[in-house]
Design an enzyme around this catalytic site. Sequence first.
Site, PDB file in Angstrom:
ATOM      1  CG  ASP A  51     -12.370 -15.802   1.947  1.00 10.78           C
ATOM      2  OD1 ASP A  51     -12.302 -16.951   1.496  1.00 10.78           O
ATOM      3  OD2 ASP A  51     -11.450 -14.963   1.830  1.00 10.78           O
ATOM      4  CG  ASP A  53      -7.291 -18.987   1.909  1.00  9.85           C
ATOM      5  OD1 ASP A  53      -7.326 -19.529   3.027  1.00  9.85           O
ATOM      6  OD2 ASP A  53      -7.225 -19.623   0.838  1.00  9.85           O
TER       7      ASP A  53
END
Length: 299
Positions: A51, A53
């Site tokens: 991922d 963020d």
Amino acid sequence: MTRRREQEKQPELERLAVLAGAASADAAVAMELEAPPVSGPPDLTAAAFFDVDNTMMMGASIFHFARGMAARKFFTTGDLARFALEQAKFRLMGSESKEGIKRSRETGLGFIAGHGVDEMRAHGEEIYDELMADKIWSGTRALAQMHMDAGQRVWLVTATPVDLAAIIARRLGLTGALGTVLESENGVYTGKLVGDLLHGQAKAHAVRALAAREGLDLRRCSAYSDSVNDVPMLSVVGTAVAINPDGDLRDVARKRGWEIRDFRTGRKAAKIGVPSVLGAGALAGAIAVGLAYRRREAS
């Protein structure tokens, strides 16, 4: 919304998530041709998925991009107002309607319609240098390099548009990126999404689709995230790791015996912009912040 209406909506949402995942996997395969080779002897059936963020990067990548594009007058306050109005109509009147769901997602990035793909990529390269390069978590970057050194390919997985996510991946020396696919015709964005935002279940579908295309054994793959929204993605691989986890993901990780790593220094990481993209409407918030920055810097 009644339970019956919610149940009626789920098949359409699932269809869009599957479509988004498949489109993202296709884009990732295409971009891999331009990616640097892995560092060690190739391990063709294992890979890692990160991922972006608050996992690979401090804050939300779409916020940083929106801020930079607002400064470049890539969109106007009128674009944002029209987008916000469409989202409000969807939330108030069309949420239980299949047509409403479709319309919301197709106009979710309407502000970008008419802009060139190459134009956005060029801006994205500059914005990465200006606002993002110094926000990479060194600990997470080292984990990605560990997989590369083991001969494994590494992909980012994010709701940020794949054309921009690919810039982050390339600058980090990774294989590529799975991201939200924006429809384009003849090199120009139509303002529509292919499927849905790459979020939640859509990320899991994208990872599965990419594994099928690349011949990966998901039991030998790893995934990393900070958010409980990514539990579907974390659950499809053999090794799941919670990075800088939110409280809910920390609880899930403890219950399932997943490894937890926290690169924050004695405090919660700053949540810049949208810490998790819950739907197309959340992007409007990031854009609004970008516009606010533009107005402040112009004053």
